[in-house]
Motif scaffolding. Sequence first.
Motif, mmCIF file in Angstrom:
data_model
loop_
_atom_site.group_PDB
_atom_site.id
_atom_site.type_symbol
_atom_site.label_atom_id
_atom_site.label_comp_id
_atom_site.label_asym_id
_atom_site.label_seq_id
_atom_site.Cartn_x
_atom_site.Cartn_y
_atom_site.Cartn_z
ATOM 1 N N THR A 42 48.595 26.193 39.356
ATOM 2 C CA THR A 42 49.085 27.598 38.791
ATOM 3 C C THR A 42 47.797 28.291 38.822
ATOM 4 O O THR A 42 46.794 27.991 38.832
ATOM 5 N N VAL A 43 48.157 29.621 39.427
ATOM 6 C CA VAL A 43 47.112 30.463 39.737
ATOM 7 C C VAL A 43 47.257 31.743 38.701
ATOM 8 O O VAL A 43 48.243 32.286 38.480
ATOM 9 N N SER A 44 46.067 32.117 38.103
ATOM 10 C CA SER A 44 45.967 33.437 37.074
ATOM 11 C C SER A 44 44.972 34.192 37.532
ATOM 12 O O SER A 44 44.210 33.908 38.347
ATOM 13 N N SER A 45 45.079 35.661 37.260
ATOM 14 C CA SER A 45 44.119 36.297 37.569
ATOM 15 C C SER A 45 43.726 37.401 36.442
ATOM 16 O O SER A 45 44.365 37.610 35.671
ATOM 17 N N CYS A 46 42.499 37.843 36.383
ATOM 18 C CA CYS A 46 42.022 38.641 35.544
ATOM 19 C C CYS A 46 41.291 40.032 36.119
ATOM 20 O O CYS A 46 40.416 39.726 36.887
ATOM 21 N N LEU A 47 41.644 41.100 35.855
ATOM 22 C CA LEU A 47 41.080 42.165 36.176
ATOM 23 C C LEU A 47 39.533 42.677 35.414
ATOM 24 O O LEU A 47 39.850 42.636 34.180
ATOM 25 N N TRP A 48 38.600 42.378 35.890
ATOM 26 C CA TRP A 48 37.089 43.176 35.348
ATOM 27 C C TRP A 48 37.003 44.357 35.667
ATOM 28 O O TRP A 48 36.872 44.679 36.847
ATOM 29 N N THR A 49 36.512 45.162 34.849
ATOM 30 C CA THR A 49 36.251 46.612 35.240
ATOM 31 C C THR A 49 34.600 47.033 35.127
ATOM 32 O O THR A 49 34.295 47.917 35.560
ATOM 33 N N LYS A 90 36.495 44.080 39.574
ATOM 34 C CA LYS A 90 36.776 43.135 40.704
ATOM 35 C C LYS A 90 37.988 42.183 40.059
ATOM 36 O O LYS A 90 38.163 42.054 38.837
ATOM 37 N N VAL A 91 38.688 41.376 40.722
ATOM 38 C CA VAL A 91 39.707 40.359 40.400
ATOM 39 C C VAL A 91 39.219 38.887 40.318
ATOM 40 O O VAL A 91 38.554 38.682 41.319
ATOM 41 N N VAL A 92 39.262 38.397 39.281
ATOM 42 C CA VAL A 92 38.587 36.989 39.174
ATOM 43 C C VAL A 92 39.994 36.025 39.142
ATOM 44 O O VAL A 92 40.881 36.369 38.309
ATOM 45 N N GLY A 151 49.582 14.258 32.790
ATOM 46 C CA GLY A 151 48.621 14.574 31.685
ATOM 47 C C GLY A 151 47.320 14.859 31.796
ATOM 48 O O GLY A 151 46.472 14.950 31.137
ATOM 49 N N GLU A 152 47.089 15.063 33.026
ATOM 50 C CA GLU A 152 45.483 15.370 33.536
ATOM 51 C C GLU A 152 45.679 16.883 33.745
ATOM 52 O O GLU A 152 46.512 17.479 34.380
ATOM 53 N N PHE A 153 44.368 17.510 33.677
ATOM 54 C CA PHE A 153 44.446 19.045 33.772
ATOM 55 C C PHE A 153 43.034 19.290 34.092
ATOM 56 O O PHE A 153 41.934 18.706 33.567
ATOM 57 N N PHE A 154 42.843 19.986 35.240
ATOM 58 C CA PHE A 154 41.721 20.495 35.847
ATOM 59 C C PHE A 154 41.664 22.040 35.894
ATOM 60 O O PHE A 154 42.740 22.854 36.328
ATOM 61 N N SER A 155 40.742 22.839 35.883
ATOM 62 C CA SER A 155 40.511 24.085 36.006
ATOM 63 C C SER A 155 39.200 24.509 36.648
ATOM 64 O O SER A 155 38.183 24.074 36.398
ATOM 65 N N ALA A 156 39.377 25.402 37.514
ATOM 66 C CA ALA A 156 38.112 26.100 38.276
ATOM 67 C C ALA A 156 38.481 27.484 38.736
ATOM 68 O O ALA A 156 39.568 28.011 38.779
ATOM 69 N N SER A 157 37.376 28.238 39.380
ATOM 70 C CA SER A 157 37.378 29.442 39.860
ATOM 71 C C SER A 157 37.751 29.566 41.483
ATOM 72 O O SER A 157 37.710 30.409 41.933
ATOM 73 N N SER A 158 37.980 28.318 42.086
ATOM 74 C CA SER A 158 38.359 28.186 43.651
ATOM 75 C C SER A 158 39.041 26.958 43.611
ATOM 76 O O SER A 158 38.735 25.865 42.941
ATOM 77 N N PRO A 159 39.986 26.957 44.724
ATOM 78 C CA PRO A 159 40.604 25.625 45.069
ATOM 79 C C PRO A 159 39.420 24.734 45.531
ATOM 80 O O PRO A 159 39.467 23.461 45.321
ATOM 81 N N GLU A 160 38.338 25.149 46.141
ATOM 82 C CA GLU A 160 37.231 24.406 46.458
ATOM 83 C C GLU A 160 36.646 23.547 45.329
ATOM 84 O O GLU A 160 36.453 22.147 45.319
ATOM 85 N N GLU A 161 36.615 24.247 44.428
ATOM 86 C CA GLU A 161 35.949 23.558 43.206
ATOM 87 C C GLU A 161 37.011 22.796 42.532
ATOM 88 O O GLU A 161 36.617 21.645 41.912
#
Length: 106
Positions: A30-37, A42-44, A53-63
């Motif tokens: 799943t991809v979510s985004s947040c607008l920082w002003t 910028k959009v993060v 049952g495994e969960f991983f989260s990062a700021s890029s697909p590479e990470e």
Amino acid sequence: MKELKVQIVSAGNTAAPCFYAIESKGYEITVSSCLWTEPYEKVVYQYDATKNGEFFSASSPEELLGLIHMWEMRGDNWRVHKNEAHEFNKKVRNAPLFDEDGKFIK
């Protein structure tokens, strides 16, 4: 210098292949985004992957792919081991230093 057979650098052309590599491993992404002003607009993006049952989260697909691979290699013992942090920090501190023009400093 030995000739390199593969040269891949994380850049704009690596996000999609990493995304689909994660999907091919059976993860739901799943991809979510947040607008920082502040201090500028910028959009993060945040990438989350789940499976069995495994969960991983990062700021890029590479990470994200890197975290998944780390866990696949190390399992539940993924956290830093006793001497790893020290050895890692030593390698980072001893890395060559270059200025903004690419000139070697030390």
